[in-house]
Design a protein around this motif. Structure first.
Motif, PDB file in Angstrom:
ATOM      1  N   ILE A 100       0.843  -1.206   0.000  1.00  0.00           N
ATOM      2  CA  ILE A 100       0.000   0.000   0.000  1.00  0.00           C
ATOM      3  C   ILE A 100       0.877   1.255   0.000  1.00  0.00           C
ATOM      4  O   ILE A 100       0.636   2.200  -0.763  1.00  0.00           O
ATOM      5  CB  ILE A 100      -0.944  -0.012   1.218  1.00  0.00           C
ATOM      6  N   GLU A 101       1.915   1.231   0.834  1.00  0.00           N
ATOM      7  CA  GLU A 101       2.820   2.390   0.897  1.00  0.00           C
ATOM      8  C   GLU A 101       3.544   2.597  -0.433  1.00  0.00           C
ATOM      9  O   GLU A 101       3.698   3.728  -0.910  1.00  0.00           O
ATOM     10  CB  GLU A 101       3.843   2.173   2.025  1.00  0.00           C
ATOM     11  N   TYR A 102       3.980   1.502  -1.034  1.00  0.00           N
ATOM     12  CA  TYR A 102       4.700   1.591  -2.309  1.00  0.00           C
ATOM     13  C   TYR A 102       3.800   2.130  -3.414  1.00  0.00           C
ATOM     14  O   TYR A 102       4.197   2.997  -4.200  1.00  0.00           O
ATOM     15  CB  TYR A 102       5.243   0.211  -2.695  1.00  0.00           C
ATOM     16  N   ASN A 103       2.556   1.628  -3.477  1.00  0.00           N
ATOM     17  CA  ASN A 103       1.613   2.091  -4.497  1.00  0.00           C
ATOM     18  C   ASN A 103       1.247   3.557  -4.287  1.00  0.00           C
ATOM     19  O   ASN A 103       1.057   4.300  -5.251  1.00  0.00           O
ATOM     20  CB  ASN A 103       0.364   1.218  -4.509  1.00  0.00           C
ATOM     21  N   SER A 104       1.139   3.985  -3.046  1.00  0.00           N
ATOM     22  CA  SER A 104       0.867   5.394  -2.759  1.00  0.00           C
ATOM     23  C   SER A 104       2.005   6.273  -3.269  1.00  0.00           C
ATOM     24  O   SER A 104       1.783   7.346  -3.842  1.00  0.00           O
ATOM     25  CB  SER A 104       0.676   5.606  -1.249  1.00  0.00           C
ATOM     26  N   THR A 105       3.243   5.783  -3.088  1.00  0.00           N
ATOM     27  CA  THR A 105       4.408   6.517  -3.589  1.00  0.00           C
ATOM     28  C   THR A 105       4.384   6.606  -5.109  1.00  0.00           C
ATOM     29  O   THR A 105       4.680   7.654  -5.698  1.00  0.00           O
ATOM     30  CB  THR A 105       5.710   5.817  -3.136  1.00  0.00           C
ATOM     31  N   LEU A 106       4.007   5.507  -5.750  1.00  0.00           N
ATOM     32  CA  LEU A 106       3.926   5.504  -7.213  1.00  0.00           C
ATOM     33  C   LEU A 106       2.864   6.477  -7.701  1.00  0.00           C
ATOM     34  O   LEU A 106       3.068   7.205  -8.683  1.00  0.00           O
ATOM     35  CB  LEU A 106       3.612   4.092  -7.724  1.00  0.00           C
ATOM     36  N   LEU A 107       1.708   6.503  -7.043  1.00  0.00           N
ATOM     37  CA  LEU A 107       0.636   7.420  -7.437  1.00  0.00           C
ATOM     38  C   LEU A 107       1.069   8.870  -7.301  1.00  0.00           C
ATOM     39  O   LEU A 107       0.799   9.701  -8.168  1.00  0.00           O
ATOM     40  CB  LEU A 107      -0.614   7.166  -6.605  1.00  0.00           C
ATOM     41  N   SER A 108       1.763   9.187  -6.229  1.00  0.00           N
ATOM     42  CA  SER A 108       2.221  10.565  -6.049  1.00  0.00           C
ATOM     43  C   SER A 108       3.248  10.921  -7.116  1.00  0.00           C
ATOM     44  O   SER A 108       3.314  12.059  -7.577  1.00  0.00           O
ATOM     45  CB  SER A 108       2.825  10.751  -4.656  1.00  0.00           C
ATOM     46  N   ARG A 109       4.009   9.936  -7.547  1.00  0.00           N
ATOM     47  CA  ARG A 109       4.972  10.157  -8.630  1.00  0.00           C
ATOM     48  C   ARG A 109       4.238  10.531  -9.917  1.00  0.00           C
ATOM     49  O   ARG A 109       4.630  11.446 -10.649  1.00  0.00           O
ATOM     50  CB  ARG A 109       5.794   8.876  -8.836  1.00  0.00           C
ATOM     51  N   THR A 110       3.115   9.828 -10.177  1.00  0.00           N
ATOM     52  CA  THR A 110       2.324  10.103 -11.378  1.00  0.00           C
ATOM     53  C   THR A 110       1.717  11.494 -11.315  1.00  0.00           C
ATOM     54  O   THR A 110       1.730  12.252 -12.294  1.00  0.00           O
ATOM     55  CB  THR A 110       1.203   9.056 -11.519  1.00  0.00           C
ATOM     56  N   ILE A 111       1.183  11.859 -10.163  1.00  0.00           N
ATOM     57  CA  ILE A 111       0.554  13.172 -10.006  1.00  0.00           C
ATOM     58  C   ILE A 111       1.583  14.274 -10.225  1.00  0.00           C
ATOM     59  O   ILE A 111       1.328  15.272 -10.906  1.00  0.00           O
ATOM     60  CB  ILE A 111      -0.097  13.287  -8.612  1.00  0.00           C
ATOM     61  N   ARG A 112       2.803  14.076  -9.676  1.00  0.00           N
ATOM     62  CA  ARG A 112       3.856  15.084  -9.844  1.00  0.00           C
ATOM     63  C   ARG A 112       4.248  15.227 -11.307  1.00  0.00           C
ATOM     64  O   ARG A 112       4.458  16.332 -11.802  1.00  0.00           O
ATOM     65  CB  ARG A 112       5.089  14.693  -9.022  1.00  0.00           C
ATOM     66  N   SER A 113       4.342  14.084 -12.006  1.00  0.00           N
ATOM     67  CA  SER A 113       4.778  14.122 -13.411  1.00  0.00           C
ATOM     68  C   SER A 113       3.748  14.784 -14.302  1.00  0.00           C
ATOM     69  O   SER A 113       4.058  15.297 -15.363  1.00  0.00           O
ATOM     70  CB  SER A 113       5.089  12.711 -13.920  1.00  0.00           C
ATOM     71  N   ARG A 114       2.483  14.769 -13.875  1.00  0.00           N
ATOM     72  CA  ARG A 114       1.426  15.376 -14.684  1.00  0.00           C
ATOM     73  C   ARG A 114       1.180  16.828 -14.291  1.00  0.00           C
ATOM     74  O   ARG A 114       0.419  17.520 -14.910  1.00  0.00           O
ATOM     75  CB  ARG A 114       0.142  14.569 -14.568  1.00  0.00           C
TER      76      ARG A 114
END
Length: 903
Positions: A889-903
């Motif tokens: 869950i923590e890893y996926n949350s980090t990935l999602l925040s990465r996507t939001i930042r890139s967009r």
């Protein structure tokens, strides 16, 4: 102007790498300024610059002499202990036959006699001597060395041997270099000349072209070392006169060294050169001849065989009907006009058939060849040119004399099988193309700054100034750079810009072209010298010429390109039990995903530029998707065609424009080269051939250009357009546009990926991740998987080497592979997976260490303490599912925040 006529027979260029200096054109400029009629090129152990030398000499009105300073041994022996026997030998071609034999000498030396350098021995020289002129060489030559070592009998024996091979095409080479060994060699060579009644000829062994280049040349030789280091010893004296000199200077230096007049040795060079033939390195463009037979066993022509194959292919697709029949007949008529085009089609078609038989994925197409129905019928492309309204004339016209190229995308994993197939089928006629890496831009500035101890802030400033001025890719001119006060001050202190201008464009290294394969109608080394790269067991045979040189020579090439996307599409389709061509091209969910900018991992659009184009174009069909690939190009962006397209799609169209009939489908935007050709024909009555010439210019042509004049006169006659309007219209037409066939093919490949992503996301993400596992973009792709509601679980020792589908309480997820963990490595990861599958899942950390870290007798374990630490750090040895879930869950949350930042 020199009173004594002189021809430089011993000249090095940048092809000799750090021993020679300067592009061939620099040597030619120098020779031209001295009034020379001929100029030779003799690089160390290579002919890589010979085509450039030949073509540039002809442009300058100088007769080129092709040659090489070969490495020579009486009999080839491999091993360091035999290196003292390696000598230098000057070989030049007096005609085209001699050139072909030089190619064979260098090819044989590379393929059969390579030890640190390609070695030509007497056996090779005897086999390929016709048309070759041999000089005894510099002081490192075989005969000069025997003289220097006081082995007079050996010098006589070697002279007899060279005369036996070359007869009247052998000459004694003397040089005016100011050192004792050279003087001793000269005295002995003149005695031999008198004894054998063979001319002695003066050469200069030039390593750079202009006298003022000495400091730069010495710096270049020692690039990477401090400039002060090269002022030590006699290296400056040794090289101070090794530039291209005229006859009077050569004689003056001879008098200074030898104390006698050497004019007859100087002028002997001109007398010999006058017997040489002038020739071009431009050949008839051909491929190996196709040999086919009909059902009766009778020999048939390539054209007949192609027609039969094309008909069968169209029949198999249910397309042997109008308008396909008429189009096929017209294409065959044009293909048959010039011998060789049908052979080329058949050769490429055979290559595709091999790929299909051996499960090597082939892309839908690339380039203008996509517009050929015959190529579609043979399976070379997978795009129906009639459905997509593609013009065959963009690929081939009646007027076109050359064979057009098919550039083909293959599986990134298996493309090497195709190259190997070509090498085996056409043995001796195929080689991969070399790539010459040139010193330009920042890589040259960086190396110079290191050698000259230029501070980083000065270096950064120069990069900015010179980048803005366009000198990263265009040849720099010193006077244009140092108008800048700070740049001038830096140059005054270090000389870096002066050296930059002289070294720019010099070869730095030789590699292999990423995709190019050269193929010739006969033995390839009749046309092109070859060399070997790589070690035994992984040897790669390359042409010594690069792509540009081969194009100038009319040598046919095939681009065997690698694209990861087609592997992903094929693997997904195999699981679904369909072919990529079965995918419907009108799925609105797929276009909606484009409009929603869900393009991470999607071919052609996974970039900021691609996203912005989609945001504005909002494609609703495969045609508009094709337009989007063309709009995301520098030319279209510079010409504001995105604005035109966007307004036109909204209904704001200039229907009265003379170009509107040709741009109606693209909402008024001028995107494609085919539109240019159609407009040239429709408005000015130009032929397809002339319209093709207009399209290929891709730059605005001046009013006095022959094509502009032709268009203006034709526009008045055909369409009643006045001169000023026609010139303005033509200016618009000759701006940058793109190839419609290429755009369509790549749009289709992109669409296939998006269709899979939308309709079969688990399969799509699994194979996309697997095919990108070692790339930097892998985390972005993982983040996109999470965004598309497909979570990523961390790697585990009970998982697999690569990504795999993971069933969690009936829900699909993807688990990362062990290869994604730094410091684990492929061998250890595979061993862990093998043990897991063979003896069952690991039950605990202790169980894992017991099974994977216990050394078997006589064997080493691949799971070391370092690997164990890496596995623990990645959570791959966690056996408590609740902890695994929390970390996921923590890893996926980090990935999602990465996507939001890139967009």
């Amino acid at each position: 102007m020199s009173k004594l006529r002189f021809v430089p027979f011993h000249t090095h260029t940048g092809g000799s790498l750090y021993d020679g200096f300067g592009a061939p054109v620099k040597s030619i400029r120098r020779a031209k300024s001295l009034g020379m009629t001929h100029l030779a090129i003799t690089d160390h152990g290579t002919m890589c610059m010979n085509e450039q030398h030949t073509s540039e000499c002809h442009k300058a009105g100088i007769i080129p002499i092709n040659g090489v300073e070969a490495y020579f041994m009486r009999e080839f022996k491999a091993g360091k202990e035999f290196l003292p026997e390696r000598r230098h030998l000057t070989l030049v071609a007096k005609n085209l036959s001699g050139y072909a034999n030089l190619c064979k000498i260098m090819t044989s030396a590379n393929l059969n006699n390579f030890y640190m350098k390609p070695i030509a021995d007497f056996d090779i020289l005897e086999r390929f001597n016709e048309g070759v002129v041999c000089f005894s060489g510099c002081v490192l030559g075989e005969i000069p060395q025997m003289i220097i070592q006081n082995k007079w009998d050996e010098a006589l024996r070697m002279t007899d041997k060279f005369l036996e091979i070359y007869g009247d095409n052998f000459y004694f080479e003397v040089q005016p270099q100011d050192f004792d060994d050279q003087k001793k060699a000269n005295e002995g060579l003149i005695k031999l000349s008198q004894k054998y009644k063979r001319p002695a000829v003066m050469t200069n062994d030039s390593h750079y072209s202009d006298p003022g280049d000495l400091d730069t040349y010495l710096l270049f030789r020692q690039m990477g070392r401090n400039v002060d280091d090269i002022q030590i010893g006699n290296i400056r004296k040794q090289y101070q006169y090794l530039y291209i000199s005229d006859g009077d200077e050569m004689n003056a230096r001879w008098k200074s060294l030898m104390g006698t007049d050497g004019s007859k040795y100087v002028e002997a060079s001109q007398q010999i050169a006058d017997t040489f033939e002038s020739y071009q390195l431009v050949f008839e463009e051909k491929v190996p001849e196709f040999i086919g037979y009909n059902k009766k066993g009778e020999r048939i022509s390539a054209e007949k065989a192609l027609a039969i194959k094309a008909k069968k292919g169209l029949e198999a697709m249910g397309l042997w009907k109008e308008p396909y029949i008429a189009r096929a007949m017209e294409e065959m008529r044009v293909i048959s006009i010039k011998k060789g085009k049908a052979d080329y089609y058949l050769m490429v078609g055979d290559m595709i058939e091999f790929a299909n038989r051996n499960d090597v994925v082939v892309g839908p197409g690339r380039g203008s060849g996509v517009a050929s129905l015959i190529a579609y019928a043979l399976g070379i492309t997978k795009i129906d040119p009639i459905y997509f309204d593609l013009m065959f004339e963009r690929f081939m016209t009646e007027e076109r004399k050359t064979i057009p190229d098919f550039d083909i995308d293959f599986s990134a994993k298996k493309y090497g099988l195709v190259v190997e197939y070509l090498m085996q089928k056409y043995q001796g006629q195929v080689a991969q193309i070399a790539n010459v890496l040139y010193y330009k831009g920042d890589n040259l500035l960086n190396d110079l700054a290191k050698a000259l101890n230029v501070p980083d802030d000065d270096l950064d400033y120069l990069k900015k100034v010179m980048g803005v001025m366009g000198f990263k890719e265009n040849e720099p001119i010193l006077s244009k750079i140092i108008y800048n006060k700070r740049a001038k001050a830096i140059n005054d202190k270090y000389g870096i810009i002066s050296h930059f201008c002289k070294i720019w464009g010099n070869p730095k290294a030789f590699g292999q072209h990423a995709s190019g394969v050269a193929i010739t109608p006969g033995a390839i080394d009749d046309y092109v010298p070859l060399f070997v790269r790589g070690k035994e067991g992984d040897r790669k045979i390359n042409t010594q010429y690069d792509m540009d040189s081969l194009i100038h020579m009319n040598v046919v090439k095939i681009d065997v390109l690698r694209v990861d996307a087609i592997d992903t599409v094929k693997e997904c389709c195999d699981i679904l039990g369909i072919k990529p061509t079965d995918i419907p091209l009108d799925d609105q969910k797929t276009f909606e995903s484009y409009r929603n900018l869900n393009v991470k991992g999607i071919f052609q659009f996974d970039s900021y530029g691609g996203i912005e184009i989609l945001r504005r174009v909002q494609p609703t069909s495969i045609f508009e998707l094709s337009d989007a690939t063309s709009l995301d190009r520098p030319g279209a962006l510079q010409m504001d065609q995105v604005d035109v397209y966007e307004r036109g799609k909204a209904g704001d169209l200039d229907t009265k424009s003379l170009l509107y009939p040709y741009c109606q489908r693209t909402h008024g935007a001028l995107l494609y080269q085919e539109q240019i050709m159609q407009a040239c024909r429709g408005l000015a009555g130009m032929s397809w051939g002339d319209a093709s010439k207009v399209m290929k210019n891709l730059v605005a042509l001046p009013a006095d250009h022959p094509l502009t004049i032709q268009f203006v006169e034709g526009a008045k006659k055909v369409s009643g357009i006045d001169k000023n309007t026609a010139i303005e219209l033509f200016h618009n037409l000759t701006s940058y546009t793109f190839n419609a066939g290429h755009s369509v093919a790549y749009a289709v490949l992109s669409y296939w990926m998006m269709w899979l992503k939308v309709n079969h996301k688990e399969i799509f993400f699994l194979h996309s991740l697997r095919n990108n596992i070692m790339k930097k973009s892998i985390k972005d792709l993982e983040a996109d998987s999470v965004l598309n509601r497909l979570p990523i679980f961390l790697p585990h020792v009970n998982g697999e080497v690569n990504y795999h589908i993971y069933d969690v309480f009936g829900e699909k997820a993807i688990r990362s592979g062990l290869l994604t963990i730094p410091n684990v490595g492929g061998v250890a990861a595979r061993d862990i997976e093998i043990e897991n599958k063979k003896n069952g899942p690991f039950e605990s950390r202790q169980d894992f260490t017991k099974r994977m870290m216990t050394k078997a007798k006589g064997k080493r374990t691949t799971v070391t303490s370092r690997v164990l630490t890496a596995l623990e750090g990645a959570g791959a040895l966690e056996f408590d599912f609740n902890i695994v879930k929390q970390r996921t869950i923590e890893y996926n949350s980090t990935l999602l925040s990465r996507t939001i930042r890139s967009r």
